[in-house]
Design a protein around this motif. Structure first.
Motif: not given
Length: 173
Positions: A161-173
């Motif tokens: 009943g809620k939006p699907a969520v996908i998180e992708v890890a960001l590489a350190p800068r």
């Protein structure tokens, strides 16, 4: 005869568009930068061919555990390689984001997604059959447009009943 065929074709195309719209196919993907929240995931690890029967069995076992109320939470997964690439190999932990890890079905283990990691997050209010491909596409496009480097660590959640969520890890800068 040809006019009748075109009429049927137009009706079928219209029904497909209505169905696709209902499934969330035209909804907009919301992409933001942020930090991860801790997620406890109960499930099973799989590494191998994306078309193997074993992978399908894991999805079925997870689904049955949810159906039988052995696990309570959102369907979820952790991917350790890019699921959007044309590779036939996947490294994934398929399971359920849970609150309680004290009682797990036989053969299930727990993985913890740590809090506070920089991530690129995509959300889409769409069916689980449509959401992943649309979200991944939006995340990869956003990263390219904003010159961001992504790590090979993807966390998917599909709350009811809620939006699907996908998180992708960001590489350190």
């Amino acid at each position: 005869m040809k006019k009748k065929y075109l009429t049927y074709l137009a009706i079928v195309a219209g029904l497909v568009l209505v169905f696709y719209t209902y499934m969330g196919g035209f909804a907009e993907v919301n992409v933001t930068k942020g930090v991860s929240s801790q997620v406890l995931m109960a499930g099973k690890y799989y590494e191998g061919n994306t078309e193997a029967d074993e992978l399908g069995k894991i999805y079925q076992q997870v689904g049955k555990a949810v159906e039988d109320k052995q696990l309570v939470g959102d369907l979820a997964g952790i991917y350790y390689n890019n699921p959007g690439k044309d590779s036939k190999t996947i490294k994934a932990f398929i399971g359920v984001a849970v609150q309680d890890t004290t009682s797990l079905p036989v053969g299930f283990t727990v993985r913890v997604v740590p809090a506070g990691q920089p991530v690129l997050k995509g959300e889409l209010d769409a069916s689980i059959t449509i959401a992943p491909k649309r979200i991944y596409s939006a995340l990869f496009d956003y990263a390219e447009e904003h010159n961001l480097t992504l790590q090979e660590f993807y966390v998917e959640r599909f709350p009811e009943g809620k939006p699907a969520v996908i998180e992708v890890a960001l590489a350190p800068r």
